[in-house]
Structure formats: structure tokens, C-alpha cells
Motif scaffolding. Structure first.
Motif, short mmCIF file in Angstrom:
data_model
loop_
_atom_site.label_atom_id
_atom_site.label_comp_id
_atom_site.label_asym_id
_atom_site.label_seq_id
_atom_site.Cartn_x
_atom_site.Cartn_y
_atom_site.Cartn_z
N LYS A 124 0.95 -1.12 -0.09
CA LYS A 124 0.04 0.02 -0.07
C LYS A 124 0.94 1.23 -0.15
CE LYS A 124 -3.80 -0.16 2.03
NZ LYS A 124 -5.10 -0.20 3.18
N LYS A 125 2.02 1.15 0.62
CA LYS A 125 2.83 2.37 0.62
C LYS A 125 3.15 2.83 -0.79
CE LYS A 125 7.00 4.22 2.68
NZ LYS A 125 8.24 3.98 3.76
N SER A 126 3.70 1.56 -1.57
CA SER A 126 4.17 1.93 -2.91
C SER A 126 3.05 2.53 -3.84
CB SER A 126 4.70 0.62 -3.46
OG SER A 126 6.02 0.17 -2.58
N LEU A 127 1.93 1.64 -3.49
CA LEU A 127 0.74 2.15 -4.14
C LEU A 127 0.44 3.54 -4.03
CD1 LEU A 127 -1.80 1.46 -6.01
CD2 LEU A 127 -2.88 1.04 -3.82
N LEU A 128 0.29 4.25 -2.61
CA LEU A 128 0.22 5.62 -2.41
C LEU A 128 1.21 6.70 -2.95
CD1 LEU A 128 -0.81 5.08 1.44
CD2 LEU A 128 -2.20 6.01 -0.49
N THR A 129 2.49 6.00 -3.08
CA THR A 129 3.51 6.75 -3.87
C THR A 129 3.43 7.04 -4.98
OG1 THR A 129 5.10 5.97 -2.03
CG2 THR A 129 6.13 7.02 -4.07
N ALA A 130 2.96 5.73 -5.83
CA ALA A 130 2.54 6.15 -7.39
C ALA A 130 1.48 6.79 -7.50
CB ALA A 130 2.50 4.64 -7.85
N MET A 131 0.40 6.96 -6.81
CA MET A 131 -0.76 7.55 -6.78
C MET A 131 -0.48 9.10 -6.53
SD MET A 131 -3.74 5.42 -5.11
CE MET A 131 -4.78 4.29 -6.13
N GLU A 132 0.57 9.59 -5.86
CA GLU A 132 0.74 10.89 -5.51
C GLU A 132 1.06 11.56 -6.75
OE1 GLU A 132 0.63 13.00 -3.21
OE2 GLU A 132 0.44 12.08 -1.30
N SER A 133 1.76 10.94 -7.55
CA SER A 133 2.45 11.69 -8.76
C SER A 133 1.61 11.22 -9.98
CB SER A 133 3.99 11.12 -8.93
OG SER A 133 4.06 9.74 -9.29
N ALA A 134 0.68 10.37 -10.09
CA ALA A 134 -0.19 10.15 -11.13
C ALA A 134 -1.01 11.08 -11.51
CB ALA A 134 -0.80 8.88 -10.97
N THR A 135 -1.18 11.34 -12.88
CA THR A 135 -2.27 12.23 -13.54
C THR A 135 -3.69 11.52 -13.94
OG1 THR A 135 -1.21 12.43 -15.43
CG2 THR A 135 -0.68 14.04 -13.90
N SER A 136 -3.55 10.26 -14.25
CA SER A 136 -4.31 9.30 -14.65
C SER A 136 -4.16 7.94 -13.94
CB SER A 136 -4.24 9.11 -16.29
OG SER A 136 -4.48 10.33 -17.04
N MET A 137 -5.42 7.33 -13.65
CA MET A 137 -5.55 6.15 -13.32
C MET A 137 -6.47 5.15 -13.75
SD MET A 137 -5.19 6.94 -8.95
CE MET A 137 -4.23 8.48 -8.40
N LEU B 144 -15.63 -11.43 -16.71
CA LEU B 144 -15.20 -12.55 -15.54
C LEU B 144 -13.95 -11.85 -15.11
CD1 LEU B 144 -15.40 -15.33 -14.36
CD2 LEU B 144 -13.95 -16.12 -16.09
N PRO B 145 -13.86 -11.66 -13.94
CA PRO B 145 -12.43 -11.23 -13.44
C PRO B 145 -11.30 -12.32 -13.38
CG PRO B 145 -14.47 -11.00 -11.83
CD PRO B 145 -14.72 -11.77 -12.87
N LEU B 146 -10.36 -11.61 -13.95
CA LEU B 146 -9.31 -12.62 -13.96
C LEU B 146 -8.15 -12.39 -13.33
CD1 LEU B 146 -9.00 -13.03 -18.04
CD2 LEU B 146 -10.17 -14.64 -16.12
N GLN B 147 -7.90 -11.16 -12.69
CA GLN B 147 -6.72 -10.61 -11.93
C GLN B 147 -7.05 -9.12 -11.68
OE1 GLN B 147 -3.25 -11.26 -14.40
NE2 GLN B 147 -4.48 -10.59 -15.90
N PRO B 148 -6.73 -8.66 -10.39
CA PRO B 148 -6.85 -7.23 -9.97
C PRO B 148 -5.67 -6.53 -10.49
CG PRO B 148 -5.93 -8.59 -7.99
CD PRO B 148 -6.22 -9.58 -9.01
N ILE B 149 -6.10 -5.50 -11.32
CA ILE B 149 -4.87 -4.99 -12.01
C ILE B 149 -5.13 -3.07 -11.75
CG2 ILE B 149 -3.83 -4.05 -14.37
CD1 ILE B 149 -5.26 -6.61 -15.47
N MET B 150 -4.05 -2.56 -11.70
CA MET B 150 -4.28 -1.09 -11.61
C MET B 150 -3.12 -0.35 -12.27
SD MET B 150 -5.22 -0.67 -7.51
CE MET B 150 -4.05 -1.89 -6.89
N LEU B 151 -3.62 0.58 -12.99
CA LEU B 151 -2.64 1.27 -13.95
C LEU B 151 -2.58 2.78 -13.51
CD1 LEU B 151 -4.31 0.61 -17.60
CD2 LEU B 151 -2.54 -0.94 -16.08
N ILE B 152 -1.45 2.96 -12.68
CA ILE B 152 -1.32 4.10 -11.94
C ILE B 152 -0.37 5.00 -12.35
CG2 ILE B 152 -0.87 4.86 -9.59
CD1 ILE B 152 -3.40 3.41 -9.59
N GLY B 153 -0.48 6.08 -13.20
CA GLY B 153 0.43 6.71 -14.00
C GLY B 153 1.08 5.69 -14.97
N ASP B 154 2.49 5.68 -14.67
CA ASP B 154 3.21 5.08 -15.54
C ASP B 154 3.52 3.52 -14.94
OD1 ASP B 154 3.60 6.59 -17.95
OD2 ASP B 154 5.23 7.89 -16.76
#
Length: 204
Positions: A14-27, A116-126
């Protein structure tokens, strides 16, 4: 491949996710259910970035399970909860994404899907975060997660989001670029499998 481009973690970092989200302009969020985000640092950060305008676009792919596979997936998603409890969680998750879409209509795109869900995926910025669903007593957040820095894997800055928003190129060159494109393709196809255009067989 850069050795630092792919980082595995035991459980969602979650810490890395929050860090990536801080700088992301698109998710792009494609994770079936978002109750863990709704009342957490993640949800608070998303709302703050929408309010201050630093998050230009948020796509939430919201699952509406098909009755044909709903019960099995409910048991995968939350193995220690009853079906009725999980169905209530789906409703709560939907209210969260609907509220964001209502409050920020120019930035938030809520897509209802019965894919049908196959895997959880999040595209956070790059950055790409991907986990896995499994028939297990442990939930996906406790399983193996990969964090992939796509700009270190041959993609240009912003290209990950462009692939989702505008479509994949006719040909994707490079083995690792093809790996990343499969995750983007999963998000795009799930979003296109919209329950708004598919007769709904799910019931909340």
C-alpha cells in the motif's frame, strides 16, 4: 530489462501504491471491489487529488457479477464471508465509485462490467500493479503482487495510459512491452464488456 523495473511483494504494498498515486495524473482501477479503498488512505488520496485537479482522469471498472459465476467468485474474493455479506460489499463499492463519478463528472469514468474477473490490475500513471485471484482461504491482497515500472520496460512516459485510453498499437514490439500490453488489454476488454449494454443477470 532494468532489474529494478519489476518489484514483487508479499501482499499489496500500500505504501508503494500511495507513492505512485501521489504523482499520477491518470489512473485505471480494475479490481472488482473497492470497499478497502472507500474508507482508507487510498480513497482519501484519490478524492484529494480530484479536488485539487492533480488527477485528471480516473477510470473505475466496477464489477457487477453475472449469476453464472457470481457465487464462485464471491467465495474467491472473500472466502471467510457469506455470500450476502459480499453482495453488500459490492453495493457499498458501487456507491463509492458512483459518488466520485457524481462529484467529479469531468474526471471520473465509472464503467459497469460483467466480464469475468481474471486478476486485479491497477494502472497508476506509468506504474502497473497486478495481483491474482485464487481459490484460497487468503484474499488477493495477501497474495503475490507485482509492481512494474513501465517507463523502465521500454514504454514512453504516459504510454501506459495512452494504450488504455486510445487503444493498443497494431503491433507491439519487444517481449516486455507485449507482457505489459496484455494487462492493458484485459482492462480495455473488461471495460468494453459493459453491463450497461449487456442484459444484467446479477441482483443486489
Amino acid at each position: 530489462m532494468c532489474i529494478n523495473a519489476i518489484r514483487p511483494s508479499a501482499g499489496l504494498d500500500k505504501k508503494s501504491l500511495l507513492t505512485a498515486m501521489e504523482s499520477a495524473t491518470s489512473m485505471v482501477l480494475h479490481a472488482a471491489i473497492y470497499t478497502n479503498f472507500a474508507h482508507s488512505e487510498v480513497g482519501n488520496l484519490i478524492r484529494r487529488k480530484l479536488l485539487d485537479g492533480s488527477l485528471h482522469r480516473l477510470d473505475i471498472i466496477e464489477l457487477q457479477p453475472d449469476l453464472y459465476w457470481r457465487d464462485e467468485f464471491v467465495a474467491i474474493l472473500r472466502p471467510n464471508m457469506t455470500k450476502d455479506e459480499v453482495i453488500l460489499m459490492f453495493a457499498e463499492s458501487k456507491r463509492w465509485s458512483e459518488a466520485l463519478s457524481f462529484d467529479f463528472p469531468k474526471q471520473v469514468n465509472q464503467v459497469l462490467t460483467q466480464a469475468l474477473p481474471l486478476q486485479p490490475i491497477m494502472l497508476i500513471g506509468d506504474c502497473l500493479f497486478v495481483g491474482q485471484y485464487a481459490h484460497s482461504r487468503l484474499v488477493s491482497a495477501q497474495g503475490l503482487w507485482l509492481q512494474i515500472e513501465c517507463s523502465l520496460m521500454g514504454l514512453q512516459p504516459g504510454e501506459l495510459q495512452s494504450w488504455y485510453q486510445q487503444g493498443l498499437p497494431a503491433e507491439v514490439s519487444g517481449d516486455w512491452q507485449q507482457v505489459i500490453s496484455r494487462y492493458v488489454d484485459e482492462c480495455r476488454q473488461a471495460a468494453q464488456f459493459s453491463s450497461a449494454t449487456t442484459p444484467s443477470t446479477s441482483k443486489y
